[in-house]
Design a protein around this motif. Sequence first.
Motif, short mmCIF file in Angstrom:
data_model
loop_
_atom_site.label_atom_id
_atom_site.label_comp_id
_atom_site.label_asym_id
_atom_site.label_seq_id
_atom_site.Cartn_x
_atom_site.Cartn_y
_atom_site.Cartn_z
N ALA A 34 -32.33 3.03 -36.51
CA ALA A 34 -33.68 3.21 -36.59
C ALA A 34 -34.34 3.86 -37.80
CB ALA A 34 -34.13 3.90 -35.30
N HIS A 83 -29.51 5.59 -33.69
CA HIS A 83 -30.18 6.61 -34.47
C HIS A 83 -29.96 6.12 -35.99
CE1 HIS A 83 -31.27 8.88 -31.15
NE2 HIS A 83 -30.29 9.89 -31.26
N LEU A 137 -38.60 -0.40 -31.41
CA LEU A 137 -38.79 0.39 -33.03
C LEU A 137 -37.23 0.69 -33.58
CD1 LEU A 137 -40.78 3.26 -31.27
CD2 LEU A 137 -41.49 1.77 -32.88
N LEU A 187 -44.27 4.24 -27.03
CA LEU A 187 -43.02 5.05 -26.62
C LEU A 187 -43.43 6.57 -26.36
CD1 LEU A 187 -39.97 5.94 -26.76
CD2 LEU A 187 -40.13 6.18 -29.03
N SER A 212 -43.80 14.43 -31.63
CA SER A 212 -43.92 12.97 -31.99
C SER A 212 -45.11 12.89 -33.23
CB SER A 212 -44.31 12.25 -30.94
OG SER A 212 -43.33 12.18 -29.83
N MET A 268 -36.93 11.85 -27.18
CA MET A 268 -36.80 10.91 -26.13
C MET A 268 -35.57 10.96 -25.44
SD MET A 268 -36.03 6.82 -26.54
CE MET A 268 -34.19 7.20 -26.68
N SER A 288 -39.71 -0.13 -25.52
CA SER A 288 -40.68 0.24 -26.69
C SER A 288 -39.55 0.77 -27.75
CB SER A 288 -41.69 1.13 -26.30
OG SER A 288 -41.48 2.49 -25.64
N SER A 289 -38.82 1.89 -27.33
CA SER A 289 -37.92 2.34 -28.34
C SER A 289 -36.77 1.21 -28.93
CB SER A 289 -37.10 3.48 -27.64
OG SER A 289 -36.66 2.94 -26.32
N MET A 300 -36.64 9.94 -31.44
CA MET A 300 -35.64 9.49 -30.35
C MET A 300 -34.50 10.85 -30.14
SD MET A 300 -34.70 5.61 -31.35
CE MET A 300 -33.53 5.59 -29.80
N MET A 316 -40.71 2.97 -21.52
CA MET A 316 -39.96 3.83 -22.69
C MET A 316 -38.72 3.31 -23.36
SD MET A 316 -38.67 7.76 -22.41
CE MET A 316 -37.36 7.28 -20.94
N SER A 317 -37.71 2.76 -22.53
CA SER A 317 -36.58 2.10 -23.41
C SER A 317 -36.90 0.67 -23.98
CB SER A 317 -35.43 1.83 -22.01
OG SER A 317 -35.13 2.94 -21.49
N VAL A 374 -38.43 7.50 -36.41
CA VAL A 374 -38.21 6.95 -34.96
C VAL A 374 -36.85 7.58 -34.68
CG1 VAL A 374 -37.53 5.05 -33.51
CG2 VAL A 374 -39.14 4.68 -35.30
#
Length: 662
Positions: free
Chosen positions: A236, A233, A147, A117, A87, A248, A143-144, A244, A140-141, A240
Amino acid sequence: MTNYFIGIITLLFSGIIARFFSKRFKTYVLSILVAIGSAFCAVPAFEVLFHGADLAKSFDFNAIFGNVTFSIDHLSAFFILLITVMSLISVIYSNGYLKPYIESKNINSHLVFLPVLIASMLAVVTCHNALMFLICWEVMSLSSFFLVIFESSKKEVLKAGIKYLVFMHISVLFIIVAFVLMAIKSGCFDFESFKLVLQNNKSFANIVFILAFIGFGTKAGFIPFHNWLPEAHPAAPSHVSAIMSGVMIKTGIYGIIRMIMLIGIPTKLISYGFLLVAVISSLYGVLYAITQHDLKKLLAYHSIENIGIIGIGLGIGMLGLTYHNPLVALLGFSGGILHVLNHSIFKELLFLSAGSVYLKTHTKDIETLGGLIKVMPITGILFLIGSVAICGLPPFNGFVSEFLIYLGLFRGLEIHHFLSMLLIFLAISGLALVGTMAILCFSKAFSIMFLGMPRTDKAAGVKSDCGLSMSIPMGILAIFTLLIGLYPQFVFYELKLIVLNMFPAEKLNLVQVCAIPLNIMQVVAFFAIMFVLFMTVLIIIKHYLLKGKIVFHNTWGCGYDRANNHMQYTASSYAGPFLSMLKPLFKKVFDIEKPKKLFPTSAHFHLQIEDIEEAYVLNPLLKFDEWFLTKFESLQSGNIQSYLKYGLIFLLLVVIASLFIG
């Protein structure tokens, strides 16, 4: 554990602090604070991983939560280091990537949610209380999600973000059901109590594992729960996408491994089923990756492929436990966990390289690129390194983890059970085919983007490579891919400690077989180093012999006059012969304008491949849902008198029902 919580708090507040600085310094401040927070979290993880003593801290919340424990064992320590290092590299990369977006209205929220995240992922892999785990998982879900929709003004981005959020809530629903069932049986929400329940009731353990696998497998991207991944994907920002895909989705793998640890010895049903899903996922992912022209969507499907490869490793490890074969278990779990690390490295490298290309060309369509290696040599070379690594070729890291998984599969043939041998043969064949198709896919992607001539003005307009803030993080990842490939024995030594501590009941048997794969890794390391030295010597000799010379290579022209971008392979034509053999597995959507005159002014051909699961399962379900809901449109009239009437009818029904019940 004090350092760990200081790191979490630092990460949570780093984005809020960074937003108060001027636009010029926001991303730099964020990078510094994330580095500080990551360092605080990594220190206890290093202690556990290299000194062996687990760390834990308990908090007494209320009567509902009970005792909430945050614990760092060997598995958690591995994921903490993975999350913090990977990260941080992406956050540093974002300093260059976000420069064109610094005036965006969403930049402040982006800088807030990015470290949130990271902090939530760290909390997920250390929390051992089911309720608190679910809260961290949901943070987590969410915040992502914010993003992903960074460029929310684009309709396709917002659509992808909403789809991602829907899938994540379906995911957490299954996890909640699994946790509730275990909590009812055990009487509390602590993971240790779950272990006693699951190990004493195998039928119950099977039900819980299937529910948990659907939940965690959706986050990881296993087939058939993968549909959010190829959409989210590409939508983003690239740093990010890198977090992910590289980190993630591995929290889903963490959840599955944690469930295996709670169960102890899985049943044959669970082991066979998991391995079969993993093989299908790897084949499905790489097959659809070959069909893609969107670079980030191509990489997203390869995430599904590599999640499948990780699953094959874990599946063969589960079979080793089921049939009490310690060597197969060690090889399977070691290969799977190592591929978690390796995939994080080379996939992050590839996504960051794709981001550099997108930032310079403003397109993700590889059909419109070409010749970029001449103006973006650093990005091109780093993308090539990532491509070789993801294809599982030596001397890079992808080869080592896949080699361990192959070893586990071949040693698994020693399990003299017909169904086991049949499934392992299928896994070996599938893994070999996946490797072949991955080479086809990335040779297509690299050659179409970086070699030849520019196909459009978007590629021709590129004049320079990305800056140091973007190339240095990518260079670090490239070095990681080579170091793991050259010194796999040291990596395996630490991995075996993780596996040994995952299954303490089987520890003695596992210790006895550790020497075999360790010796094999030393042999692999020797040949990898020799190969690198040999290639280095060849390059030096070539450079010395050709120094100061201009070499011309003339071939028979056969009417060739000069280079023309229309003479080059396209991505479709490159993969066409292979894909033509697999027509039933795709749904093709054509957009054709045929030439209509002797000298036509316009003509075009565009082919889009749709995911068959989405085309034939999800889309029909959505259409039915839409049709069903339209039947109730008349109820929402907007008339307040109608709504009062509905309320009165509902109250009357409640009164009548209560009379009957009474």
